[in-house]
Design a protein around this motif. Structure first.
Motif, PDB file in Angstrom:
ATOM      1  N   UNK A 122      -1.403  -0.623  -4.157  1.00  0.00           N
ATOM      2  CA  UNK A 122      -2.712   0.088  -4.154  1.00  0.00           C
ATOM      3  C   UNK A 122      -2.203   1.674  -3.390  1.00  0.00           C
ATOM      4  N   UNK A 123      -3.046   2.551  -3.998  1.00  0.00           N
ATOM      5  CA  UNK A 123      -2.818   3.744  -3.494  1.00  0.00           C
ATOM      6  C   UNK A 123      -4.020   4.466  -3.257  1.00  0.00           C
ATOM      7  N   UNK A 124      -4.118   5.488  -2.236  1.00  0.00           N
ATOM      8  CA  UNK A 124      -5.149   6.347  -1.965  1.00  0.00           C
ATOM      9  C   UNK A 124      -4.754   7.546  -1.122  1.00  0.00           C
ATOM     10  N   UNK A 132      -3.510   5.903   3.684  1.00  0.00           N
ATOM     11  CA  UNK A 132      -4.951   6.050   3.694  1.00  0.00           C
ATOM     12  C   UNK A 132      -5.832   4.702   4.216  1.00  0.00           C
ATOM     13  N   UNK A 133      -6.836   4.918   4.855  1.00  0.00           N
ATOM     14  CA  UNK A 133      -7.565   3.669   5.264  1.00  0.00           C
ATOM     15  C   UNK A 133      -8.532   3.129   4.222  1.00  0.00           C
ATOM     16  N   UNK A 174       0.709  -1.146  -0.018  1.00  0.00           N
ATOM     17  CA  UNK A 174       0.016   0.033   0.016  1.00  0.00           C
ATOM     18  C   UNK A 174       0.899   1.345   0.166  1.00  0.00           C
ATOM     19  N   UNK A 175       0.890   2.005  -0.882  1.00  0.00           N
ATOM     20  CA  UNK A 175       1.670   3.333  -0.990  1.00  0.00           C
ATOM     21  C   UNK A 175       1.166   4.242  -0.196  1.00  0.00           C
ATOM     22  N   UNK A 176       2.207   4.995   0.299  1.00  0.00           N
ATOM     23  CA  UNK A 176       1.936   6.118   1.368  1.00  0.00           C
ATOM     24  C   UNK A 176       2.306   7.337   0.610  1.00  0.00           C
ATOM     25  N   UNK A 219      -6.112   0.171  -7.724  1.00  0.00           N
ATOM     26  CA  UNK A 219      -4.912  -0.832  -7.881  1.00  0.00           C
ATOM     27  C   UNK A 219      -3.807  -0.375  -8.881  1.00  0.00           C
ATOM     28  N   UNK A 220      -2.516  -0.888  -8.653  1.00  0.00           N
ATOM     29  CA  UNK A 220      -1.264  -0.684  -9.620  1.00  0.00           C
ATOM     30  C   UNK A 220      -1.034  -2.176 -10.030  1.00  0.00           C
ATOM     31  N   UNK A 221      -0.913  -2.241 -11.403  1.00  0.00           N
ATOM     32  CA  UNK A 221      -0.534  -3.808 -11.946  1.00  0.00           C
ATOM     33  C   UNK A 221       0.628  -3.528 -12.507  1.00  0.00           C
TER      34      UNK A 221
END
Ligand code: NAP
Length: 521
Positions: free
Chosen positions: A33-35, A15-16, A3-5, A21-23
């Motif tokens: 994944x990123x948010x 992020x919660x 999970x990207x920060x 998604x990143x593939x």
């Protein structure tokens, strides 16, 4: 799965919810994944402006140059790891990953070195001038760092160089940055920022990272901030029309898409050095990073009587390209970066086919060497050819961001070639191949007004020429019209986006003393 920060206010934020998604584009496997859900953008911007701005302005220009050198070294020390990550996240070959990473560290080091040229602590703009009867009433233009922060929004194709070339100029000017990489390839930018933070080389507050959506950050930018954007013309238009940016005259620099042209001069004989340079550059610019380069050649202007030989020679070179998973040893070109890119490229080739026919490649998705059948965003090189360059409207309008280019015949006249270049509405780079001085003298002013950079390929420079698509920090990067109208790099000119020019008027002695003064915090 990672999970990207984001990195804001000197802390990492995860992020919660709300992740995208990143593939891995070769396997389609979700690798991260990123948010940015829940991220406090007001605090992020405030911290960059106040803490970051202050800590950068406390440094003189030479000290800021040392920051850039330290950043370059820290990233270079992790080169192998970053190359592997780039191959996985962006689908590029090892060679193409190096192009991005070495471009990033090279540009940081270049600006680090350039700080020596600036000398004093306040940046002077030209010579001073007497404004009164004598030199007692004096005028001098000086450049002062803006008091805001620079939001650097980047495209997916250069996850390292994209932020580094902008940050190099911003830092040397004394302005903190908030990096916003394209989400699909943000793993590389995230790791770069992590490396820089761990190395402790960037002044407090000067570096922030947003992995995912920008939320309301753009709407919060004010008159002392900068928006430096690289990406599609469509997104650029949306961003530059934001009411706050217009109302507050916020600095906005746009590097958008571009239908770059390569022009073969009528004097260039098959087999000559200029001919070989032209073929090498065009085939490289079509396939490097799978054609996902803003400076890639999209239109190839060829004298009509040479068309058959050029199509054949280029087809031969493109035929040697092996498309597949970049981790497979025989592969020379990776997949497109995302499913969206593949869909857009397929649609784009269909559009180009309205005014040109495919003379090399299929224009369809293919299976990649070393990849599972049916998996991966693979697309082989496609060369099209139009019979009438002026009627091939789609070729001058539609940027296909993949390994795709179109041959366009012209009558060999410089004026006609320049007019066809102009039909693209403004390019980042136009490459011209000729050893005929008089012909070059005619095309340069005519094609120059449509181009950010003119690359003049000839026998004399062929041995040293890096290829037309390389954005060297010494030369300006940017282009007029549809290319965005922006300007980046170009040695010290690259700092201008982040500097405010003030005209000082007063006594010569006071202004001379001021010019050597250290900026306040
Ligand atoms: P894009 O879709 O326009 O996205 C570019 C960047 O803008 C990404 O970081 C994206 O973030 C962000 N973005 C999108 N919508 C936004 C919004 N409403 N508010 C704030 N940020 C927003 O372009 P791309 O697909 O990444 O890149 C391909 C294009 O870039 C091509 O057209 C190419 O020609 C151009 N390009 C130009 C240059 C140059 O120097 N001139 C260099 C490279 C590429 P998300 O990823 O999170 O959506």
């Amino acid at each position: 799965m990672k999970t990207l920060k984001s990195y804001v206010c000197e802390a990492w934020y995860e992020a919660p919810e709300g992740h995208v998604p990143l593939r891995d584009p070769s396997t389609e496997e979700v690798i991260a994944q990123a948010s940015t859900a829940g991220l406090d953008f007001a605090a992020t911007l405030n911290h960059a402006r106040t803490v970051g701005g202050s800590s950068l302005r406390k440094l003189d220009v030479a000290e800021r140059g040392q920051v850039l050198n330290a950043m370059s070294k820290a990233l270079h020390a992790c080169r192998e790891e970053l190359i592997d990550l780039s191959m996985k996240n962006t689908g590029v070959t090892r060679k193409d990953a190096k192009f991005d990473l070495d471009g990033a560290t090279g540009t940081l080091a270049y600006y680090g070195h350039l700080s020596k040229e600036l000398g004093g602590e306040m940046i002077l703009d030209g010579e001073g001038v007497a404004l009164g009867r004598s030199a007692r009433f004096w005028g001098q233009h000086v450049k002062i760092p803006l008091r805001g922060a620079a939001l650097l929004i980047n495209a997916f194709n250069f996850p390292a160089w994209g932020f580094a070339e902008k940050a190099a100029c911003a830092y040397l000017a004394g302005v903190p940055v908030i990096i916003k990489p394209a989400t699909s390839t943000a793993m590389v930018a995230e790791r770069c920022v992590e490396i820089l933070v761990e190395a402790g080389v960037v002044p407090e507050g000067a570096l922030s990272l947003v992995c995912g959506s920008t939320g309301d950050l753009v709407d919060r930018l004010g008159s002392q901030d900068v928006l430096a954007f690289t990406g599609s013309a469509e997104t650029a238009l949306k961003l530059r029309s934001r009411p706050n940016l217009l109302a507050l005259s916020t600095r906005v620099n746009i590097e958008a898409d571009s239908l770059n042209a390569a022009v073969l001069g009528p004097d260039v004989e098959p087999g000559s050095e200029s001919w070989n340079l032209f073929l090498r550059d065009v085939s490289l610019e079509m396939t490097q990073k799978t054609g996902q380069k803003c400076t890639a050649v999209r239109r190839i202007l060829v004298p009509a009587d040479r068309m058959g030989e050029v199509a054949e020679a280029l087809g031969e070179r493109l035929g040697a390209v092996v498309t597949g998973d970049p981790r497979h040893e025989s592969v020379t070109m990776g997949p497109l970066a995302t499913a969206d890119q593949l869909a857009d490229t397929l649609e784009g080739v269909a559009r180009l086919s309205e005014s040109a026919r495919i003379v090399h490649g299929t224009g369809e998705r293919i299976d990649g060497t070393g990849a599972a059948a049916g998996k991966g965003y693979f697309f082989g090189p496609v060369l099209l050819q139009a019979d009438d360059a002026r009627k091939a409207q789609a070729v001058h309008e539609r940027e296909v961001f993949g390994p795709v280019s179109t041959l366009l015949p012209y009558d060999g006249k410089a004026a006609e070639a320049a007019a066809l270049v102009g039909l693209g509405g403004g390019c980042l780079v136009t490459s011209i191949y000729s050893d005929d001085q008089a012909w070059v003298e005619e095309i340069v002013p005519a094609a120059g007004s449509w181009s950010g950079r003119l690359y003049l390929g000839s026998t004399k420079m062929a041995a040293q020429a890096p290829s037309s698509g390389v954005a060297l920090p010494q030369s300006m990067h940017g282009g007029p019209g549809r290319a965005g109208g922006g300007q980046e790099l170009g040695a010290l000119r690259g700092l201008d986006l982040y500097l405010h020019r003030v005209a000082l008027q007063g006594s010569r002695s006071m202004i001379t003393r001021l010019s050597g003064a250290r900026g306040d915090s």
